[in-house]
Design a protein around this motif. Sequence first.
Motif, PDB file in Angstrom:
ATOM      1  N   ALA A   1       2.911  -7.607  -7.835  1.00  0.00           N
ATOM      2  CA  ALA A   1       2.383  -7.285  -6.507  1.00  0.00           C
ATOM      3  C   ALA A   1       1.029  -6.583  -6.636  1.00  0.00           C
ATOM      4  O   ALA A   1       0.768  -5.880  -7.611  1.00  0.00           O
ATOM      5  CB  ALA A   1       3.361  -6.388  -5.749  1.00  0.00           C
ATOM      6  N   ALA A   2       0.193  -6.770  -5.642  1.00  0.00           N
ATOM      7  CA  ALA A   2      -1.094  -6.063  -5.582  1.00  0.00           C
ATOM      8  C   ALA A   2      -0.835  -4.722  -4.910  1.00  0.00           C
ATOM      9  O   ALA A   2      -0.413  -4.673  -3.745  1.00  0.00           O
ATOM     10  CB  ALA A   2      -2.105  -6.881  -4.786  1.00  0.00           C
ATOM     11  N   TYR A   3      -1.056  -3.639  -5.638  1.00  0.00           N
ATOM     12  CA  TYR A   3      -0.780  -2.300  -5.125  1.00  0.00           C
ATOM     13  C   TYR A   3      -2.067  -1.494  -5.000  1.00  0.00           C
ATOM     14  O   TYR A   3      -2.899  -1.483  -5.900  1.00  0.00           O
ATOM     15  CB  TYR A   3       0.190  -1.545  -6.043  1.00  0.00           C
ATOM     16  CG  TYR A   3       0.334  -0.094  -5.651  1.00  0.00           C
ATOM     17  CD1 TYR A   3       0.999   0.258  -4.481  1.00  0.00           C
ATOM     18  CD2 TYR A   3      -0.233   0.917  -6.414  1.00  0.00           C
ATOM     19  CE1 TYR A   3       1.110   1.590  -4.098  1.00  0.00           C
ATOM     20  CE2 TYR A   3      -0.128   2.250  -6.041  1.00  0.00           C
ATOM     21  CZ  TYR A   3       0.542   2.577  -4.877  1.00  0.00           C
ATOM     22  OH  TYR A   3       0.637   3.879  -4.494  1.00  0.00           O
ATOM     23  N   THR A   4      -2.206  -0.799  -3.861  1.00  0.00           N
ATOM     24  CA  THR A   4      -3.329   0.096  -3.627  1.00  0.00           C
ATOM     25  C   THR A   4      -2.812   1.352  -2.941  1.00  0.00           C
ATOM     26  O   THR A   4      -2.035   1.268  -1.991  1.00  0.00           O
ATOM     27  CB  THR A   4      -4.379  -0.553  -2.692  1.00  0.00           C
ATOM     28  OG1 THR A   4      -4.753  -1.815  -3.224  1.00  0.00           O
ATOM     29  CG2 THR A   4      -5.604   0.327  -2.546  1.00  0.00           C
TER      30      THR A   4
ATOM     31  N   HIS B   1     -10.424   2.109   7.645  1.00  0.00           N
ATOM     32  CA  HIS B   1     -10.122   1.391   6.403  1.00  0.00           C
ATOM     33  C   HIS B   1      -8.626   1.494   6.090  1.00  0.00           C
ATOM     34  O   HIS B   1      -7.991   0.500   5.707  1.00  0.00           O
ATOM     35  CB  HIS B   1     -10.969   1.945   5.257  1.00  0.00           C
ATOM     36  CG  HIS B   1     -10.701   1.300   3.939  1.00  0.00           C
ATOM     37  ND1 HIS B   1     -11.038  -0.004   3.661  1.00  0.00           N
ATOM     38  CD2 HIS B   1     -10.088   1.778   2.821  1.00  0.00           C
ATOM     39  CE1 HIS B   1     -10.657  -0.303   2.436  1.00  0.00           C
ATOM     40  NE2 HIS B   1     -10.075   0.764   1.901  1.00  0.00           N
ATOM     41  N   ALA B   2      -8.062   2.674   6.238  1.00  0.00           N
ATOM     42  CA  ALA B   2      -6.628   2.866   5.990  1.00  0.00           C
ATOM     43  C   ALA B   2      -5.795   2.012   6.937  1.00  0.00           C
ATOM     44  O   ALA B   2      -4.848   1.340   6.509  1.00  0.00           O
ATOM     45  CB  ALA B   2      -6.259   4.340   6.130  1.00  0.00           C
ATOM     46  N   ALA B   3      -6.138   2.023   8.211  1.00  0.00           N
ATOM     47  CA  ALA B   3      -5.400   1.217   9.195  1.00  0.00           C
ATOM     48  C   ALA B   3      -5.508  -0.270   8.864  1.00  0.00           C
ATOM     49  O   ALA B   3      -4.519  -1.016   8.963  1.00  0.00           O
ATOM     50  CB  ALA B   3      -5.921   1.497  10.599  1.00  0.00           C
ATOM     51  N   ASP B   4      -6.689  -0.710   8.465  1.00  0.00           N
ATOM     52  CA  ASP B   4      -6.879  -2.117   8.094  1.00  0.00           C
ATOM     53  C   ASP B   4      -6.048  -2.479   6.869  1.00  0.00           C
ATOM     54  O   ASP B   4      -5.492  -3.579   6.792  1.00  0.00           O
ATOM     55  CB  ASP B   4      -8.355  -2.408   7.835  1.00  0.00           C
ATOM     56  CG  ASP B   4      -9.218  -2.310   9.094  1.00  0.00           C
ATOM     57  OD1 ASP B   4      -8.668  -2.306  10.214  1.00  0.00           O
ATOM     58  OD2 ASP B   4     -10.457  -2.218   8.930  1.00  0.00           O
ATOM     59  N   MET B   5      -5.975  -1.563   5.910  1.00  0.00           N
ATOM     60  CA  MET B   5      -5.173  -1.821   4.710  1.00  0.00           C
ATOM     61  C   MET B   5      -3.692  -1.924   5.051  1.00  0.00           C
ATOM     62  O   MET B   5      -2.991  -2.800   4.530  1.00  0.00           O
ATOM     63  CB  MET B   5      -5.422  -0.736   3.665  1.00  0.00           C
ATOM     64  CG  MET B   5      -6.796  -0.833   3.031  1.00  0.00           C
ATOM     65  SD  MET B   5      -7.001   0.290   1.651  1.00  0.00           S
ATOM     66  CE  MET B   5      -5.881  -0.439   0.471  1.00  0.00           C
TER      67      MET B   5
ATOM     68  N   VAL C   1       0.853  -1.186   0.000  1.00  0.00           N
ATOM     69  CA  VAL C   1       0.000   0.000   0.000  1.00  0.00           C
ATOM     70  C   VAL C   1       0.886   1.232   0.000  1.00  0.00           C
ATOM     71  O   VAL C   1       2.013   1.213   0.483  1.00  0.00           O
ATOM     72  CB  VAL C   1      -0.994   0.041   1.190  1.00  0.00           C
ATOM     73  CG1 VAL C   1      -1.967  -1.123   1.122  1.00  0.00           C
ATOM     74  CG2 VAL C   1      -0.288   0.071   2.515  1.00  0.00           C
ATOM     75  N   GLY C   2       0.336   2.297  -0.572  1.00  0.00           N
ATOM     76  CA  GLY C   2       1.057   3.548  -0.647  1.00  0.00           C
ATOM     77  C   GLY C   2       0.284   4.673  -0.020  1.00  0.00           C
ATOM     78  O   GLY C   2      -0.949   4.696  -0.081  1.00  0.00           O
TER      79      GLY C   2
END
Length: 183
Positions: free
Chosen positions: A34-37, A62-66, A7-8
Motif C-alpha cells: 500500500a502507498a502510505y503517507t 492539503h490534508a483534506a485532499d489527502m 493516510v495516517g
Amino acid sequence: MSTLSVVGLCGSLRAASTNRLLLNEAARRFGEDAAYTEIDILFPLYDEDTETGPGIPDAVQHAADMIAGADAVIIATPEYNKGISGALKNALDWISRTQGNCWRDKPVALVSAAAGAAGGPRSQAMTRLCLTAFRPTLLPGPEVMIGQTAQQWDDNGRLTNEMGVKLLSELMADLRKVAEARA
C-alpha cells in the motif's frame, strides 16, 4: 487491482512519539504494497477570523485532499489529560472547515498508545465522538490500545506486545477489506 493508498494522522507532534511508532506499525500491517503517507497536522490554531480572512491554510487543504483521495485512514491518538491532544482536535476542527466532506464514508481505524495501563480508551472514545459528525466508516474494533507504551517497542521501533500485535493485525486486515471493497 491498483495500489491502495492509506493516510495516517498522529495526534502527537513529538517525532519520537510511541503513537507515531504505532501508526507506522499499523501502516506496515495494512500492507507493504500500500502507498502510505502520514499527514502533518502542525496547523495554526483554528480561528474563524483566519478562515474568513486569509482562508483555509494550504496545509489544511492539503490534508483534506489527502484524506479525500485515500482509500483508508488510520488515526493514532495519545491520551492527554483523559482526552485527545489539542493538536488532533485542532486538526479535526480545521479539516471540517474545508469544502465537501473528505471523511464521508471513508474507512477509518483508530489506535492509541499511552503511558497508563489502559492504553488510551478515553482518547479513542473522544476521537470517535469527534469524527461521528463527519460520517466516516469507523471500524468498531478490535480496539488497539497499547498501555505502558514506553516498554512495548524494540530497538527498531517494532511493537513487541503480543496481544497488541494480534489485535493490530486484525484491525488492519479489516480496514484493508473495507478499503478494497470500496476501491
